[in-house]
Design an enzyme around this catalytic site. Structure first.
Site, PDB file in Angstrom:
ATOM      1  N   SER A  83      27.298  11.154   7.007  1.00  0.00           N
ATOM      2  CA  SER A  83      27.541  12.015   6.446  1.00  0.00           C
ATOM      3  C   SER A  83      26.103  12.874   7.072  1.00  0.00           C
ATOM      4  O   SER A  83      25.887  13.790   7.683  1.00  0.00           O
ATOM      5  CB  SER A  83      26.747  12.513   4.785  1.00  0.00           C
ATOM      6  OG  SER A  83      28.421  12.714   4.508  1.00  0.00           O
ATOM      7  N   ASP A 100      30.095  22.391   4.593  1.00  0.00           N
ATOM      8  CA  ASP A 100      29.611  21.288   3.215  1.00  0.00           C
ATOM      9  C   ASP A 100      29.256  22.058   1.956  1.00  0.00           C
ATOM     10  O   ASP A 100      30.217  22.658   1.569  1.00  0.00           O
ATOM     11  CB  ASP A 100      28.041  20.548   4.085  1.00  0.00           C
ATOM     12  CG  ASP A 100      28.063  19.806   3.388  1.00  0.00           C
ATOM     13  OD1 ASP A 100      27.718  19.174   2.700  1.00  0.00           O
ATOM     14  OD2 ASP A 100      27.479  19.088   4.862  1.00  0.00           O
ATOM     15  N   HIS A 147      23.465  18.336  -0.316  1.00  0.00           N
ATOM     16  CA  HIS A 147      23.818  16.803   0.640  1.00  0.00           C
ATOM     17  C   HIS A 147      24.008  17.999   1.820  1.00  0.00           C
ATOM     18  O   HIS A 147      23.763  17.493   2.590  1.00  0.00           O
ATOM     19  CB  HIS A 147      25.412  17.015   0.206  1.00  0.00           C
ATOM     20  CG  HIS A 147      26.064  15.973   1.139  1.00  0.00           C
ATOM     21  ND1 HIS A 147      26.973  16.597   2.078  1.00  0.00           N
ATOM     22  CD2 HIS A 147      25.808  15.069   1.221  1.00  0.00           C
ATOM     23  CE1 HIS A 147      27.509  15.629   2.790  1.00  0.00           C
ATOM     24  NE2 HIS A 147      27.101  14.424   2.242  1.00  0.00           N
TER      25      HIS A 147
END
Length: 818
Positions: free
Chosen positions: A600, A164, A238
């Site tokens: 996600s 990620d 994220h």
């Protein structure tokens, strides 16, 4: 001999000079087995291959010497073909695939393609991010964590790898001091980079590995060290968010703007976090970096991989979706015993929008859970307008004058700044705004991200307003409105007709002179309290953005005989950790937590729950874990009704329709039931090879190129792969498929029933079976096309056990005339 050497030297010089085209990144696979499948045969190097689902011992002398041998061969091939300095090798891939990524010209790539021993040369492509109350919603604190010793032991010693955007290591969700000290995990061999800025180690016992991969991003000229950080530091938010969903510490207060929105926890709060940063803020990432990250994660010994990434676009229309450097690397990871959860994609609600295709991956769709945030605006004329706003209320029993941004401008020259957006306090008259409610307009700037609700709140606060209202006057198709926490009273009126009610009331109540200038502000109102969530029984639902099936087998969008997505998990409005560096979400810039949506967010829910299954059943294969999750999932919402999916209506407004397996796969995850599934549908590397070799249209040479295995076995039809679902995309007449179940509980007798849409007849054989512990039994399912509807028909096979286990698998088929 001398003449031959001279010719080779001239050839090398010539090839080195042919660098006419602009350099690109290519992923190259070459002959010879990678470590995971090398069975011996090369002089001086013993076998390193693992059996299916077996961990790789990367510390052994056999592995390290063979790895070094492969890397030397990669370097030698490039050195023989091209002049030094005319290319740049970025990575050698040795563990899961045998090959490398290299930055060179298209002409050089063509030379490589023709070179002896080279199997494939593919231009690199980009990937993108597929962008807390859920432990309670999923029943973890009462139904699952106690079985593993409580939340302070849930996921103990299981390592989850995150490919990620990195991690913010100082966040309390990742603190090692939060619970009992963490001991070493001998099976994990990853390393921890040092932060070049602080000179501090990224690891702390909770985070046990942290590395970054950016060679392809740098070679492509996309990497900016000022904002992307040449370290595992999360420059986006994220990566911290997904890591916290799967494995963040339990009971961390979610505080934003001085208000606590509950306590956050990961699904497996005691699991360890291993970070493999390959995604970046502005451009996403490159497959060459992602493959290097996955290769390293498996080498290091992770148990589970969480992937919230998917390809931007296919390389060509002819290629099989299951065969490329990315999916081949994941197949090898699964062979090494690593469970992979991948986000299904955010292209919903349209068909065939998935970006996760292969049977060895758990493809995760996103659901809306039971929590909704609502607020309201009271007008002076008695009307109450519904909206959303995660904000405190204005003073109770008191109303305030409302002033529109366009009516309080400081001069006309500021019109170029779109003042109704309320993004710039300096263009508005503080004397007229102070003590009042500021009315702003929700323009297209909010949709594209150049304006934010956070900034409206800051503007209102800077001008001394008691609160603000954002009115949506027109909606672009596909716009979704998420509640945003703000520190002062504020509300977003999302319904256009309600916004018109507000504007009409304001205009009627606000007298103006002949030039249009306001004489006095007479409109009044008050803003309600939007901080408390409302819990709905109509949950879960499939989120509008969640990618839908049918699955495709190639990029000309031919249907695959394999159901995707596999499973549904919460992915809408998920609170979790955020990086203060993160600018991915303009409404959460500088915050420690963010509430965001995407598949996600769904994938790490499954990764964390898989860690709990791995903890309880350490010897289960990735397929067994996936099977337990799928066969125990639910197809009903909290009110006991069939799951619904958000969909667009003819007017492009949102509506609810009855969901199908193309929306949710097998159903919504039920962690408590998954711990004790009764039966599992197991599969391993050889089965996946059989699936590839049985799929029409896949070139067997391509299969050998990517798997180093010849097609010497077939399962007749790809539908015979032992998955916990049955899909036949082209059912002509009658077709029989087989499945094998293995009992992972005590002796039990199962009665098998099947139901299907009337257009297709379904029969199972036998109708009942008794299995001893550890025993496996085959059963067959026969489908017959009765009528041709031109659409898919859906059904289900249910196996009810005498000890209370219930195992169900979805059946999907489309009938054709002979």
């Amino acid at each position: 001999m001398k003449v031959m050497e001279l010719r080779c030297a001239v050839l090398v010089v010539l090839l080195g000079l042919v660098v006419a085209g602009k350099a690109e990144i290519y992923i190259v696979t070459v002959e010879g087995e990678p470590i995971i499948s090398y069975k011996g045969g090369e002089n001086g190097f013993e076998a390193t291959a693992v059996e299916s689902d077996e961990k790789l011992d990367t510390t052994s002398e056999l592995v390290t010497s063979y790895a070094s041998h492969l890397e030397k061969k990669h370097d030698m091939l490039l050195g023989m073909l091209f002049e030094r300095g005319s290319y740049k090798k970025l990575y050698s891939y040795k563990h899961l695939i045998n090959g490398f990524s290299v930055h060179l010209s298209p002409e050089q790539a063509e030379t490589l393609r023709r070179a002896p021993g080279v199997k494939s040369v593919e231009r690199d492509w980009k990937v993108r991010r597929l962008t807390t109350h859920t432990p309670q919603f999923l029943g973890l604190p009462t139904g699952v964590w106690p079985t593993g010793g409580g939340f302070d032991r849930a996921g103990e010693d299981i390592v989850i790898g995150f490919v990620d955007s990195g991690i913010y290591p100082l966040h309390p969700s990742f603190a090692a001091y939060h619970t009992d000290p963490y001991g070493p995990v001998p099976k994990y061999r990853g390393k921890c980079e040092i932060d070049p800025g602080t000179k501090r180690d990224f690891c702390n016992g909770k985070i046990i590995g942290a590395q970054h991969f950016a060679e392809a991003a740098k070679a492509a000229g996309a990497f900016n060290p000022a904002i992307d950080f040449a370290s595992p530091m999360d420059g986006d938010g994220h990566g911290s968010h997904t890591a916290a969903i799967a494995a963040g510490n339990n009971g961390i207060p979610v505080r934003v703007h001085g208000h606590e929105f509950g306590k956050a926890s990961g699904m497996a709060p005691r699991a360890r976090i291993a970070v493999y940063k390959a995604l970046y803020r502005l451009f996403g990432g490159f497959v060459a970096d992602v493959v290097a990250a996955i290769d390293q994660a498996v080498h290091d010994g992770v148990d589970i991989l969480s992937l919230s990434v998917g390809p931007n676009s296919p390389q060509s229309t002819s290629k099989a979706t299951f065969l490329n450097p990315f999916d081949a690397t994941l197949l090898a990871a699964v062979k090494a015993g690593v469970f992979v959860a991948q986000a299904a994609g955010n292209g919903g609600p349209f068909p065939k929008t998935l970006v996760s295709y292969s049977p060895w991956i758990a493809s995760v769709a996103a659901a809306i859970d039971d929590r909704r945030y609502k607020n309201h605006l009271n007008l002076g004329n008695g009307k109450i307008l519904a909206g959303m706003g995660l904000s405190p209320s204005t003073h109770p029993n008191k109303t305030y004058t409302m002033v529109a941004a366009n009516d309080v401008l400081l001069g006309s020259s500021v019109m170029k700044y779109s003042p109704s957006d309320c993004q710039r306090p300096e263009v508005l008259n503080k004397n007229l705004v102070e003590g009042n409610i500021l009315l702003c307009g929700y323009s297209f700037n909010f949709v594209v991200g150049t304006a934010s609700i956070k900034k409206v709140s800051e503007t209102a606060k800077a001008l001394g307003a008691v609160g603000f209202v954002l009115a949506v006057e027109n909606v672009s198709p596909g716009t979704k409105f998420d509640p945003v926490p703000v520190g002062i009273p504020g509300i977003l009126i999302t319904d256009v007709s309600k916004s018109m009610d507000l504007i009409d009331y304001y205009n009627v109540s606000t007298p103006r002179d002949w030039t249009g200038r306001v004489k006095s502000f007479k409109a009044i109102g008050s803003i309600g309290d939007g901080l408390m969530p409302i819990l709905h029984k109509s949950a879960p639902q499939v989120a509008l953005f969640s990618a839908r099936g049918p699955n495709i087998k190639d990029y000309s969008f031919q249907d695959a005989d394999l159901l995707k997505p596999d499973i549904l998990a919460p992915g809408s409005l998920i609170w979790a950790a955020w990086s203060p560096n993160g600018t991915d979400e303009p409404n959460f810039v500088g915050e420690g937590f963010a509430m965001i949506s995407g598949t996600s967010m769904a994938a790490p829910h499954i990764a964390g729950i898989a860690a709990l299954l791995k903890q309880k059943h350490p010897h289960w294969s990735p397929a067994a874990i996936k099977s337990a999750l799928m066969t125990t999932s639910t197809k009903l919402d909290r009110a006991g009704r069939p799951l619904q999916a958000q969909q667009y209506s003819e007017t492009e407004a949102m509506k609810l329709v009855t969901a199908t397996p193309f929306d949710y796969g097998s159903g919504h995850v039920n962690p408590r039931a998954a711990l004790d599934p009764g039966l599992i549908f197991d599969a391993g590397y050889e089965d996946y090879l059989g699936f590839l070799c049985s799929t029409p249209g896949i070139d067997i040479h391509e299969i050998k190129n990517y798997t180093n295995s010849p097609c010497n076995r077939t399962m007749g039809h790809p539908s015979n792969l032992n998955t916990p679902s049955i899909t036949i995309s082209h059912l002509v007449g009658t077709q029989t498929v087989t499945r094998t179940v293995t009992n992972v509980a005590e002796e039990e007798t199962y009665v098998i029933t099947a139901r299907m849409h009337p257009s297709i007849a379904i029969e199972t054989n036998p109708s009942a079976m008794t299995l001893k512990p550890g025993a496996s039994r085959k059963f067959s399912v026969t489908l017959t096309a009765r009528s041709v509807t031109g659409t898919y028909s859906f059904g289900e096979i249910t196996m009810k056990g005498s000890r209370g286990h219930k195992v169900s698998i979805p059946v999907v088929a489309m009938g054709y005339w002979r």
